[in-house]
Scaffold this motif. Structure first.
Motif, PDB file in Angstrom:
ATOM      1  N   GLY A 194       0.748  -1.052  -0.030  1.00 26.24           N
ATOM      2  CA  GLY A 194       0.074  -0.050   0.086  1.00 26.24           C
ATOM      3  C   GLY A 194       0.857   1.249   0.016  1.00 26.24           C
ATOM      4  N   GLY A 195       0.221   2.494   0.152  1.00 22.84           N
ATOM      5  CA  GLY A 195       0.868   3.646   0.186  1.00 22.84           C
ATOM      6  C   GLY A 195       1.228   4.443  -1.263  1.00 22.84           C
ATOM      7  N   GLU A 196       2.015   5.338  -1.256  1.00 28.30           N
ATOM      8  CA  GLU A 196       2.379   5.938  -2.309  1.00 28.30           C
ATOM      9  C   GLU A 196       3.176   5.272  -3.421  1.00 28.30           C
ATOM     10  N   VAL A 197       2.858   5.114  -4.676  1.00 29.00           N
ATOM     11  CA  VAL A 197       3.561   4.468  -5.624  1.00 29.00           C
ATOM     12  C   VAL A 197       4.645   5.654  -6.208  1.00 29.00           C
ATOM     13  N   THR A 198       5.824   5.319  -6.130  1.00 19.63           N
ATOM     14  CA  THR A 198       6.959   6.173  -6.477  1.00 19.63           C
ATOM     15  C   THR A 198       7.835   5.700  -7.691  1.00 19.63           C
ATOM     16  N   CYS A 199       7.590   4.297  -8.121  1.00 21.32           N
ATOM     17  CA  CYS A 199       8.286   3.753  -9.026  1.00 21.32           C
ATOM     18  C   CYS A 199       9.556   3.509  -8.649  1.00 21.32           C
ATOM     19  N   ASP A 200      10.112   3.566  -7.458  1.00 21.61           N
ATOM     20  CA  ASP A 200      11.517   3.304  -7.316  1.00 21.61           C
ATOM     21  C   ASP A 200      11.371   1.937  -6.540  1.00 21.61           C
ATOM     22  N   VAL A 201      12.293   0.977  -6.925  1.00 21.09           N
ATOM     23  CA  VAL A 201      12.463   0.021  -6.335  1.00 21.09           C
ATOM     24  C   VAL A 201      13.646  -0.114  -5.574  1.00 21.09           C
ATOM     25  N   LYS A 254       0.383 -10.680 -10.697  1.00 21.65           N
ATOM     26  CA  LYS A 254      -0.529 -10.968  -9.724  1.00 21.65           C
ATOM     27  C   LYS A 254      -1.025  -9.733  -9.112  1.00 21.65           C
ATOM     28  N   ASN A 255      -2.215  -9.608  -8.777  1.00 21.43           N
ATOM     29  CA  ASN A 255      -2.592  -8.318  -8.269  1.00 21.43           C
ATOM     30  C   ASN A 255      -2.024  -7.800  -7.031  1.00 21.43           C
ATOM     31  N   ASP A 256      -1.441  -8.489  -6.207  1.00 16.37           N
ATOM     32  CA  ASP A 256      -0.793  -8.130  -4.927  1.00 16.37           C
ATOM     33  C   ASP A 256       0.515  -8.040  -5.252  1.00 16.37           C
ATOM     34  N   LEU A 257       1.349  -7.816  -6.365  1.00 14.52           N
ATOM     35  CA  LEU A 257       2.743  -7.454  -6.697  1.00 14.52           C
ATOM     36  C   LEU A 257       3.051  -5.984  -6.189  1.00 14.52           C
ATOM     37  N   ASP A 258       4.262  -6.128  -5.514  1.00 14.33           N
ATOM     38  CA  ASP A 258       4.758  -4.683  -5.323  1.00 14.33           C
ATOM     39  C   ASP A 258       4.463  -3.682  -6.233  1.00 14.33           C
ATOM     40  N   ALA A 259       3.726  -2.334  -5.884  1.00 11.84           N
ATOM     41  CA  ALA A 259       3.277  -1.388  -6.829  1.00 11.84           C
ATOM     42  C   ALA A 259       4.461  -0.902  -7.431  1.00 11.84           C
ATOM     43  N   ASN A 260       5.464  -0.500  -6.664  1.00 11.96           N
ATOM     44  CA  ASN A 260       6.865   0.164  -7.341  1.00 11.96           C
ATOM     45  C   ASN A 260       7.569  -0.912  -8.489  1.00 11.96           C
ATOM     46  N   VAL A 261       7.371  -2.065  -8.255  1.00 16.32           N
ATOM     47  CA  VAL A 261       7.907  -3.157  -9.214  1.00 16.32           C
ATOM     48  C   VAL A 261       7.194  -3.095 -10.624  1.00 16.32           C
ATOM     49  N   ALA A 262       5.548  -3.048 -10.126  1.00 12.92           N
ATOM     50  CA  ALA A 262       4.768  -3.156 -11.295  1.00 12.92           C
ATOM     51  C   ALA A 262       4.874  -1.716 -12.023  1.00 12.92           C
ATOM     52  N   CYS A 263       5.080  -0.907 -11.331  1.00 15.96           N
ATOM     53  CA  CYS A 263       5.317   0.580 -12.059  1.00 15.96           C
ATOM     54  C   CYS A 263       6.653   0.481 -12.989  1.00 15.96           C
ATOM     55  N   THR A 264       7.532   0.008 -12.495  1.00 22.61           N
ATOM     56  CA  THR A 264       8.916  -0.139 -13.042  1.00 22.61           C
ATOM     57  C   THR A 264       8.791  -0.848 -14.374  1.00 22.61           C
ATOM     58  N   LEU A 265       8.051  -2.058 -14.278  1.00 20.93           N
ATOM     59  CA  LEU A 265       8.007  -3.113 -15.216  1.00 20.93           C
ATOM     60  C   LEU A 265       7.089  -2.577 -16.483  1.00 20.93           C
ATOM     61  N   THR A 266       6.277  -1.649 -16.214  1.00 19.48           N
ATOM     62  CA  THR A 266       5.294  -1.073 -17.162  1.00 19.48           C
ATOM     63  C   THR A 266       6.031  -0.001 -17.758  1.00 19.48           C
ATOM     64  N   HIS A 273      -3.128  -3.109 -12.827  1.00 20.28           N
ATOM     65  CA  HIS A 273      -2.531  -2.968 -11.665  1.00 20.28           C
ATOM     66  C   HIS A 273      -2.594  -1.478 -10.915  1.00 20.28           C
ATOM     67  N   ARG A 274      -2.535  -1.241 -10.011  1.00 21.07           N
ATOM     68  CA  ARG A 274      -2.118   0.355  -9.622  1.00 21.07           C
ATOM     69  C   ARG A 274      -0.791   0.783  -9.909  1.00 21.07           C
ATOM     70  N   GLY A 275       0.037  -0.077  -9.607  1.00 22.07           N
ATOM     71  CA  GLY A 275       1.567   0.312 -10.142  1.00 22.07           C
ATOM     72  C   GLY A 275       1.563   0.564 -11.672  1.00 22.07           C
ATOM     73  N   ALA A 276       0.634  -0.115 -12.283  1.00 22.76           N
ATOM     74  CA  ALA A 276       0.745   0.278 -13.976  1.00 22.76           C
ATOM     75  C   ALA A 276       0.161   1.511 -14.161  1.00 22.76           C
ATOM     76  N   THR A 277      -1.027   1.820 -13.307  1.00 23.74           N
ATOM     77  CA  THR A 277      -1.812   2.887 -13.648  1.00 23.74           C
ATOM     78  C   THR A 277      -0.998   4.153 -13.170  1.00 23.74           C
ATOM     79  N   ASP A 327       2.011   8.688 -15.578  1.00 19.69           N
ATOM     80  CA  ASP A 327       3.262   9.580 -15.828  1.00 19.69           C
ATOM     81  C   ASP A 327       3.613   9.472 -17.243  1.00 19.69           C
ATOM     82  N   LEU A 328       3.196   8.377 -18.095  1.00 19.10           N
ATOM     83  CA  LEU A 328       3.754   8.584 -19.416  1.00 19.10           C
ATOM     84  C   LEU A 328       2.717   9.437 -20.305  1.00 19.10           C
ATOM     85  N   GLY A 329       1.692   9.742 -19.599  1.00 16.80           N
ATOM     86  CA  GLY A 329       0.698  10.348 -20.370  1.00 16.80           C
ATOM     87  C   GLY A 329      -0.253   9.686 -21.341  1.00 16.80           C
TER      88      GLY A 329
END
Length: 334
Positions: free
Chosen positions: A33-40, A274-286, A320-324, A329-331
Motif C-alpha cells: 500500500g501507500g504511495e507509488v513512487t516507481c522506485d524499487v 498478480k494483483n498483489d505485486l509490489d506496486a513499485n515493481v509493477a510501475c517499473t515493469l510498465t 495494477h495500481r502500479g501500472a496505472t 506519468d507517461l501520459g
C-alpha cells in the motif's frame, strides 16, 4: 568429504540451471500500500512466462527481460519458454513466474473464473500489448476449405493449456465439430506443428500469435506452395457470443509474402502480474515496456503495435495500481 563436495557442486550447478531457464526467480515483495513512487529499493528478480520458442511471446519476452536489466535499476528478469496463456496464468498465480504474457480472452476467463479456470484468479494487467492473429493453415492436398472441413483430419490445436488451444477448440465448436471426437487433435507446440505440416503428418494447424510469427514464416518459406490460409471470419458471430474481445482483422500479404491479405479473427494480448505485486515493481515493469519499445521492435515487429493509446484497454482484467501510476506519468489516454 569428496561426496559432500560433489553434492555441493551439483547443488550449485542445479541452482545455475534453474536460474538459466527462468525457474522460480520472482523475489518481488507483495504490495504494502501507500504511495507509488516507481522506485524499487531492493534487488528484485522476476521470471517472465512467454510461450513457444518459435512464437512472438518468446521473442518479445526475451527482449523485454533484457531491456528490464538494461534499464539500470534494481529489477532484473529472465524469460522462459512455456505452453502460453492458460499455463502462464496458472503458474503466475502459483508464484512460479512474476510476469505472464496472455491472450485477452484467456485472461478474461481467469478473472471471471470461467473457461479453463474453476475460480476467479488474482491477476492484474500491466498493459494491453500487441494483437494476436488467428492463423489457420491447411495443406492443400488435404482438401480442407473451411473449419467444418477438418472433420476426420489430423489437426494441431496448439500446446496444451495454451491460448491457441482455447481458440482452436472454440472455432471447431463454432463450426459444428466436437474437438474431442470429430478431429484427430494433435496437441503440439509450434515447432513440432510446423514439422508435421512439412512432412504431411498434420493436415491443418491453428496458431494464435503476433505478426510475423517466426515458425509460420519458416513454414511459408519452405512449403508455401503446399499450404494455404483459411478465412475463418464466417465463424466470428459465434465466437463473439463467447467473448466480445474477438474482432475481425487481416493478415497483410506482405507479412508472409502471400498473394493477398487474409481475413481472420484477432484478439489483443495483455501483460499480467498478480494483483498483489509490489506496486513499485509493477510501475517499473510498465514504464520499461514503453521506454524501451524501440529495442523491443528490433526483436519482433509485433512490438510496433504496443502503444500508450491502447495500453489501458485491458477490461475485464483490472490494471495494477502500479501500472496505472506508470501510465499516468507517461501520459497514456484514460
Amino acid at each position: 568429504m569428496r561426496r559432500m563436495a560433489a553434492a555441493a557442486g551439483f547443488a550449485l550447478v542445479l541452482t545455475g540451471a534453474l536460474t538459466a531457464c527462468g525457474g522460480r526467480q520472482d523475489t518481488a515483495s507483495t504490495d504494502a500500500g501507500g504511495e507509488v513512487t516507481c522506485d524499487v529499493a531492493n534487488e528484485t528478480r522476476i521470471g517472465i512466462a512467454t510461450g513457444n520458442a518459435t512464437g512472438v511471446y518468446f521473442a518479445l519476452g526475451n527482449a523485454y527481460a533484457e531491456q528490464i536489466g538494461a534499464a539500470g535499476g534494481k529489477v532484473k528478469a529472465t524469460a522462459s519458454e512455456t505452453g502460453a496463456s492458460v499455463q502462464n496464468i496458472q503458474q503466475l498465480v502459483a508464484g512460479t513466474y512474476g510476469v505472464a504474457f496472455s491472450l485477452a480472452d484467456t485472461a478474461a476467463d481467469a478473472v471471471n473464473g470461467s473457461g479453463s479456470f474453476d475460480s476467479k484468479q488474482p491477476i492484474a494487467a500491466l498493459a494491453r500489448i500487441h494483437t494476436n492473429y488467428t492463423q489457420v493453415i491447411v495443406r492443400k492436398a488435404a482438401g480442407i476449405k473451411d473449419v467444418a472441413g477438418m472433420r476426420g483430419k489430423r489437426v494441431s490445436t496448439g500446446s496444451p493449456k495454451s491460448g491457441t488451444e482455447v481458440i482452436a477448440n472454440r472455432l471447431l465448436t463454432a463450426a459444428g465439430l466436437d474437438p474431442a471426437e470429430d478431429v484427430s487433435a494433435q496437441k503440439l507446440d509450434l515447432t513440432k506443428t510446423v514439422d508435421g505440416m512439412k512432412d504431411g503428418s498434420i493436415d491443418a494447424l491453428f496458431w494464435s500469435g503476433g505478426l510475423p510469427t517466426p515458425g509460420i514464416t519458416d513454414l511459408l518459406t519452405t512449403s508455401g506452395g503446399q499450404v494455404e490460409f483459411l478465412d475463418i471470419t464466417p465463424l466470428l458471430p459465434e465466437m463473439q457470443k463467447i467473448n466480445e474481445v474477438y474482432e475481425e482483422g487481416s493478415i497483410p500479404a506482405a507479412t508472409y509474402k502471400l498473394a493477398a491479405d487474409t481475413k481472420t479473427i484477432v484478439v489483443p494480448n495483455v501483460l499480467l502480474v498478480k494483483n498483489d505485486l509490489d506496486a513499485n515493481v509493477a510501475c517499473t515493469l510498465t514504464r520499461t515496456l514503453f521506454d524501451r519499445k524501440p529495442q523491443l521492435e528490433q526483436a519482433n515487429a509485433a512490438a510496433k503495435e504496443i502503444s500508450l493509446d491502447q495500453a489501458r484497454k485491458t477490461e475485464p482484467v483490472p490494471l495494477h495500481r502500479g501500472a496505472t501510476k506508470a501510465l499516468d506519468d507517461l501520459g497514456a489516454p484514460k
